[in-house]
Design a protein around this motif. Sequence first.
Motif, mmCIF file in Angstrom:
data_model
loop_
_atom_site.group_PDB
_atom_site.id
_atom_site.type_symbol
_atom_site.label_atom_id
_atom_site.label_comp_id
_atom_site.label_asym_id
_atom_site.label_seq_id
_atom_site.Cartn_x
_atom_site.Cartn_y
_atom_site.Cartn_z
ATOM 1 N N LEU C 97 54.938 -20.716 -7.087
ATOM 2 C CA LEU C 97 55.432 -19.384 -6.726
ATOM 3 C C LEU C 97 54.456 -18.313 -7.196
ATOM 4 C CD1 LEU C 97 59.273 -19.690 -7.428
ATOM 5 C CD2 LEU C 97 58.171 -19.352 -5.217
ATOM 6 N N SER C 100 51.559 -18.193 -4.912
ATOM 7 C CA SER C 100 51.849 -17.652 -3.580
ATOM 8 C C SER C 100 52.045 -16.140 -3.595
ATOM 9 C CB SER C 100 53.122 -18.300 -3.022
ATOM 10 O OG SER C 100 54.271 -17.759 -3.643
ATOM 11 N N GLU C 101 52.271 -15.576 -4.795
ATOM 12 C CA GLU C 101 52.671 -14.171 -4.863
ATOM 13 C C GLU C 101 51.545 -13.197 -4.529
ATOM 14 O OE1 GLU C 101 53.913 -12.909 -8.729
ATOM 15 O OE2 GLU C 101 54.900 -11.107 -7.973
ATOM 16 N N ILE C 129 49.685 -25.548 -2.441
ATOM 17 C CA ILE C 129 50.854 -24.713 -2.691
ATOM 18 C C ILE C 129 51.782 -24.846 -1.487
ATOM 19 C CG2 ILE C 129 51.642 -22.377 -3.258
ATOM 20 C CD1 ILE C 129 49.655 -23.604 -5.290
ATOM 21 N N ARG C 130 52.987 -25.350 -1.741
ATOM 22 C CA ARG C 130 53.866 -25.637 -0.609
ATOM 23 C C ARG C 130 54.542 -24.393 -0.036
ATOM 24 N NH1 ARG C 130 57.887 -29.519 -2.779
ATOM 25 N NH2 ARG C 130 57.445 -28.254 -4.624
ATOM 26 N N VAL C 131 54.773 -23.397 -0.892
ATOM 27 C CA VAL C 131 55.399 -22.186 -0.357
ATOM 28 C C VAL C 131 54.321 -21.321 0.294
ATOM 29 C CG1 VAL C 131 57.381 -22.100 -1.888
ATOM 30 C CG2 VAL C 131 55.244 -21.120 -2.638
ATOM 31 N N PRO C 132 54.669 -20.615 1.365
ATOM 32 C CA PRO C 132 53.629 -19.844 2.073
ATOM 33 C C PRO C 132 53.040 -18.731 1.191
ATOM 34 C CG PRO C 132 55.665 -19.956 3.348
ATOM 35 C CD PRO C 132 55.967 -20.521 2.012
ATOM 36 N N TYR C 133 51.744 -18.540 1.313
ATOM 37 C CA TYR C 133 51.122 -17.419 0.615
ATOM 38 C C TYR C 133 51.608 -16.106 1.215
ATOM 39 C CZ TYR C 133 47.857 -20.642 -1.593
ATOM 40 O OH TYR C 133 47.307 -21.648 -2.339
ATOM 41 N N ARG C 134 51.799 -15.128 0.351
ATOM 42 C CA ARG C 134 52.337 -13.855 0.848
ATOM 43 C C ARG C 134 51.236 -12.869 1.243
ATOM 44 N NH1 ARG C 134 57.294 -12.582 0.328
ATOM 45 N NH2 ARG C 134 56.787 -10.410 -0.004
ATOM 46 N N PHE C 135 50.059 -13.056 0.723
ATOM 47 C CA PHE C 135 48.919 -12.177 1.050
ATOM 48 C C PHE C 135 49.258 -10.691 1.026
ATOM 49 C CE2 PHE C 135 47.807 -16.158 3.442
ATOM 50 C CZ PHE C 135 46.717 -16.504 2.661
#
Lengths: 536, 177, 241
Positions: C97, C100-101, C129-135
Amino acid sequence: MTLEELQEIKAGEELARSQKKKSIHVCVAAGCMSQNAEAVLNTIEGQLKEKGLAKDIDVKGVGCMGLCAAGPLVSIEPENRMFQEINQANAFLVTDNLEKGKKTTNDLASDSPFFKRQYKIVTENCGVINPERIEEYIAFDGYLGLYTVLHDLDQNEVVQNLIKSGLRGRGGGGYPTGLKWSTVAKAVGAKKYVICNADEGDPGAFMDRSVLESDPHRILEGMAIAAYAIGADEGFIYVRAEYPLAISRLKVAIKQAERKGLLGNNIFGTTFNFTISIRLGAGAFVCGEETALIASIEGGRGTPRPRPPYPAESGLWGKPTLINNVETFANIAPIIRKGAEWYASIGTETSKGTKVFALAGQVVNTGLIEVPMGMSLREIIFDIGGGIPGGRKFKAVQTGGPSGGCIPEEFLDIKVDYESLTKLGSIMGSGGMIVMDENSNMVDVARYFMEFCMSESCGKCVPCRVGTAQIYDILTKFAERRATEADLTLLEELCDVVRNTSLCGLGQSSPNPVLSTLKYFKHEYMERIQAEVNQE
Amino acid sequence: MKAKIATTWLDGCSGCHMSFLDIDERLLAIADRIELVYSPLVDNKVFPDYVDVTIVEGAVASVDDLAKIKKIRKHTKYLIALGDCAINANVPSMRNPIPVQEIINRAYVENAFIHDVMPKHPALPELLARVMPIHEVVPVDVFIPGCPPSNDTIFYAVAELLDGRIPDLTSKTRFGA
Amino acid sequence: MTANGQIKIFTLKIDGKDVSARSDQTVLQVCRENEYFIPTLCHLEGLSNIGACRLCMVEVAGQRKLLPACTTMVSEGMEVTTTNDKLAHYRKMTLELIFSERNHTCSVCVSNNHCELQYLSQKLGINHIRVPYRFPKFAVDASHPYFILDHNRCILCTRCVRVCDEIEGAHVWDVSGRGIQAKVITELNQPWGSADTCTQCGKCVNVCPVGALSEKGRSVAENTKRSGFLPYLTARRKEKI
């Protein structure tokens, strides 16, 4: 102030009331106020003057009468004839029908289930007294509980009374109030604090606001009794700045109580001193969490800290602190006056007394209700709430605010108490109850609440700060029918992490709307995955 | 039977392929065991129907990349994401916070000294709004992080796969390594 | 500690093994003393503990919820589990997390190869990283003469905030905004270079576990952090009092 003076005030009020033939009550709580209730009050007063009835008929603004959907509400007492949707133009309906006259278009049946099925303890004075006059509160035995406590009970007896009553915190967690009081009472320290949590922030909830607007002295008395029981001499009411009417009435009430010697030094001629100040919250939902609330009162950024140590041990400025919410404090004086046994006789095995709910959403009678614990959801929604408007079908009820869960139809007969709601994956919370009909989409509902939790996260701990944002993003994918099977797995995993590793209650309970809709309405999620696969 | 191996690059710098070639003489050791059926290093222009292992470098940044990786996944048994771009979109993703049109405009018009026009040609693949790691588009079997992963790491991974094992690279490489 | 300030000695179990501890120690301190590995990012010896990164969550027998080791005080007979499949899973997920933040591009980061986040990702076995990157879009504040603040790399551990407040006593740093919008700020969200309260001591830079705070004019290899001074500093200050 002495007991005699208290009784004199009460007698004076009763005499004044007996000299009037009737009295007209106009609701001036925020709901009706927003519909121009003040103008209604003035109009009625003017019309009575014209008719030469001003001397015989008393007109006053009172607190919330409950059925906010039909406001502004007016009633003629003592016969309790009620009118709905009164404005300046139709105010004559009230003043022309003072005697048991004809039926009007705006009559409201005061014997309907909405009123009759309720059991009022917390809201007993709501809609009855003028919240800006301490004398009226005293006329209904106000501050008698405080007197009894100061003169007849020692600290432990007060605490034991609370324990016996079975009262549990009405702010959300349902922690036994007596146990909390006894912990703070036993904490070592010369300086202790009492805090009233009036930072009611759940969407659709207005229980605390109504009590503060309708009967502010009840809170002051409850806090004073608590202060005596735990050995505190200073109290704070942390109320959100979005409640200007509640704040102004609290200010009036505190001033009146101070003038009468019911707050300040040597209350009722004893050595007990207690002062109350108001602190305004700046609109952060997380400040309803007790450690964040304390940080905010201290002047810091409103973020929670890990517990233990609990505020009972180390709270405001490191001192032992008792925090209860508005509704909890509102229960204290009646328990003292009428006895713990009386209170314990109401409700279920584990949850005693009554609970105030704010009924909202797709229900005929939106408004504020108070019912004994253990009433079924069906009774609350269909008998008191009048069911779903437009003949539509009931789908789910969301209890406990943004961190509560959605309960489907099959559990409508469950008896509402702390345990039963938790078992269903929801919570009692502070008492918001949002009814949804067949047109509601549960994925959208979960997404709405997750958006709330995401934007109200304080940002301190990782799972809540990032996790809620990620969950929201995935729910958006579902809403836009872009979701895959993998998204569903990830969604469940994220909810689990956020629930089990977040720092405070806000984070830990934020996945509840998602988890409960996944549990009871999984097909609505699946449909949206299916749709995407079909497209390809 | 020799294992059919393919390699390709999407939006990357080819550095991972360079690192792959840095395996040097050890390449000879694996050369006997593999058949390189598709790669920037060989001449085949069409992706074969069946490949045992495809090693992909680079992030998914354009519509071409997207079509390519979907096709590769369909015809590959083990898909390896090689290097940070493939795994976390790395440097190519640094454009993600900025809208695509703004980026292109900045590069080809605002900062151009001569010939400041927006590039437009049917042969130019359209950029995606957001550069993605491969696993956001298709399932990936093995991840080899690093920018680039060392030749030793790559050799170890390939050797393990050829021996029929899924390599554990935890102690060998990491993001940025 | 007892009411009269006396320190007691407790015996407790960590992963089934008996260890001794002083009553003023946290679970994390005792675990580290006995060489049990527990990942942390917001914790730093010498600063107050806030329990924010949630990486040091442990199981304590008899407790319904997981507890952060850094803020949990030891008690007699306590039974602590520092690692199992569930804890490992939560720690991995929490770290993912964090990745990804913001925009953690290790390869081009000033802290590449001496970054606590990067180190932990390897240590916990994270290879994607399994959760999508937020960029998200974040600016870089290079207005300070000696230091650079890059929000893209910040993990909001607030070590800088605490060291500036608790050790340097300047309180230049704080956090503004809520939830995913939260970010560290200098003074009242003014450029760092214009912060009159900043003493330019560089403590914030040296405690920063990632590449969010760095020194200007130094290469990546030179941009190592030195936070070992903290425990000495706090210990010596305590002795003086």
